[in-house]
Design an enzyme around this catalytic site. Sequence first.
Site, PDB file in Angstrom:
ATOM      1  N   ASP A   1       1.072  -1.181   0.147  1.00 20.46           N
ATOM      2  CA  ASP A   1      -0.097   0.011  -0.051  1.00 20.46           C
ATOM      3  C   ASP A   1       0.935   1.067   0.079  1.00 20.46           C
ATOM      4  O   ASP A   1       2.260   0.909  -0.237  1.00 20.46           O
ATOM      5  CB  ASP A   1      -0.986  -0.289   1.266  1.00 20.46           C
ATOM      6  CG  ASP A   1      -0.106   0.201   2.568  1.00 20.46           C
ATOM      7  OD1 ASP A   1       0.840   0.191   2.708  1.00 20.46           O
ATOM      8  OD2 ASP A   1      -1.034   0.006   3.673  1.00 20.46           O
TER       9      ASP A   1
ATOM     10  N   CYS B   1       3.201  -3.091   4.119  1.00 20.78           N
ATOM     11  CA  CYS B   1       2.311  -1.991   4.514  1.00 20.78           C
ATOM     12  C   CYS B   1       3.031  -1.357   5.887  1.00 20.78           C
ATOM     13  O   CYS B   1       4.096  -1.457   5.982  1.00 20.78           O
ATOM     14  CB  CYS B   1       0.768  -2.633   5.001  1.00 20.78           C
ATOM     15  SG  CYS B   1       0.736  -3.792   6.291  1.00 20.78           S
TER      16      CYS B   1
ATOM     17  N   THR C   1       2.818  -1.968   8.944  1.00 17.21           N
ATOM     18  CA  THR C   1       3.344  -3.077   9.935  1.00 17.21           C
ATOM     19  C   THR C   1       3.367  -4.539   9.517  1.00 17.21           C
ATOM     20  O   THR C   1       3.902  -5.376  10.166  1.00 17.21           O
ATOM     21  CB  THR C   1       2.145  -3.216  10.895  1.00 17.21           C
ATOM     22  OG1 THR C   1       0.846  -3.612  10.513  1.00 17.21           O
ATOM     23  CG2 THR C   1       1.935  -1.884  11.931  1.00 17.21           C
TER      24      THR C   1
ATOM     25  N   HIS D   1       9.600 -23.270   9.921  1.00  8.25           N
ATOM     26  CA  HIS D   1       8.537 -23.967  10.888  1.00  8.25           C
ATOM     27  C   HIS D   1       6.962 -23.746  10.190  1.00  8.25           C
ATOM     28  O   HIS D   1       6.338 -24.950  10.304  1.00  8.25           O
ATOM     29  CB  HIS D   1       8.317 -23.228  12.116  1.00  8.25           C
ATOM     30  CG  HIS D   1       9.710 -23.270  13.104  1.00  8.25           C
ATOM     31  ND1 HIS D   1       9.464 -23.565  14.532  1.00  8.25           N
ATOM     32  CD2 HIS D   1      10.957 -23.701  12.740  1.00  8.25           C
ATOM     33  CE1 HIS D   1      10.787 -23.527  14.868  1.00  8.25           C
ATOM     34  NE2 HIS D   1      11.596 -23.598  13.883  1.00  8.25           N
TER      35      HIS D   1
ATOM     36  N   HIS E   1       6.466 -30.229  12.390  1.00  3.54           N
ATOM     37  CA  HIS E   1       6.128 -28.707  11.686  1.00  3.54           C
ATOM     38  C   HIS E   1       4.961 -29.272  10.427  1.00  3.54           C
ATOM     39  O   HIS E   1       3.958 -28.523  10.321  1.00  3.54           O
ATOM     40  CB  HIS E   1       7.245 -28.239  11.060  1.00  3.54           C
ATOM     41  CG  HIS E   1       8.285 -27.572  11.913  1.00  3.54           C
ATOM     42  ND1 HIS E   1       7.738 -27.027  12.942  1.00  3.54           N
ATOM     43  CD2 HIS E   1       9.537 -27.976  12.104  1.00  3.54           C
ATOM     44  CE1 HIS E   1       9.167 -26.799  13.848  1.00  3.54           C
ATOM     45  NE2 HIS E   1       9.991 -27.317  13.165  1.00  3.54           N
TER      46      HIS E   1
HETATM   47  C1  RB5 Z   1      -1.936   2.626   6.468  1.00  2.00           C
HETATM   48  O1  RB5 Z   1      -1.990   3.893   7.130  1.00  2.00           O
HETATM   49  C2  RB5 Z   1      -1.645   1.415   7.637  1.00  2.00           C
HETATM   50  O2  RB5 Z   1      -2.963   1.399   8.146  1.00  2.00           O
HETATM   51  C3  RB5 Z   1      -1.497   0.161   6.792  1.00  2.00           C
HETATM   52  O3  RB5 Z   1      -0.390   0.347   5.931  1.00  2.00           O
HETATM   53  C4  RB5 Z   1      -0.947  -1.179   7.449  1.00  2.00           C
HETATM   54  O4  RB5 Z   1      -0.246  -0.757   8.781  1.00  2.00           O
HETATM   55  C5  RB5 Z   1      -2.183  -1.970   7.975  1.00  2.00           C
HETATM   56  O5  RB5 Z   1      -1.995  -3.273   8.471  1.00  2.00           O
END
Ligand code: RB5
Length: 149
Positions: free
Chosen positions: A8, A65, A67, A98, A134
């Site tokens: 994204d 993204c 996280t 794993h 596993h």
């Molecule tokens: C976008 O702002 C953010 O929410 C997205 O990149 C991501 O971290 C979602 O899991």
Amino acid sequence: MKIAIGADHAGYVFKNAIIELLETREIEVIDFGTRNLDSVDYPVYAFKVAECVRDHEADFGILICGTGVGMAIAANKVKGIRAGVCQSIFAAKAIREHNNANIICLGSRTNTLDEVIEFVTIFLDSEFSHGERHQKRIDLITDYEEGIK
Ligand code: RB5
């Protein structure tokens, strides 16, 4: 080896750097976007990459993204996908060895670009350790997914 990649807006810059790494390693890349910093919805890209891996049009997927978590939640809705969030060197290796992950999900707000490049390198250089314990655990997930149990 062929890799499907998607991000994204939060992962866009990291995606471009990862593509450079993959091309240096002479890995074929299918880039599903996004292609600029405009705000977009991460599930759109997660589904495109996950369906590509599910359909065996790519060996592995890479999703980025903020996280890695949103991408993993969405990608894991696609049957046959084992998408693992990776925020550490340990996880980069473990999700292959794993969990037999077929998609690695990375975060541009949780890790530096250098770290993420290292995680991708470790992920690509690791293999599923076909150990009985596993495989049994992955089979439990697959059976659940197939609706057998
Ligand atoms: C976008 O702002 C953010 O929410 C997205 O990149 C991501 O971290 C979602 O899991």
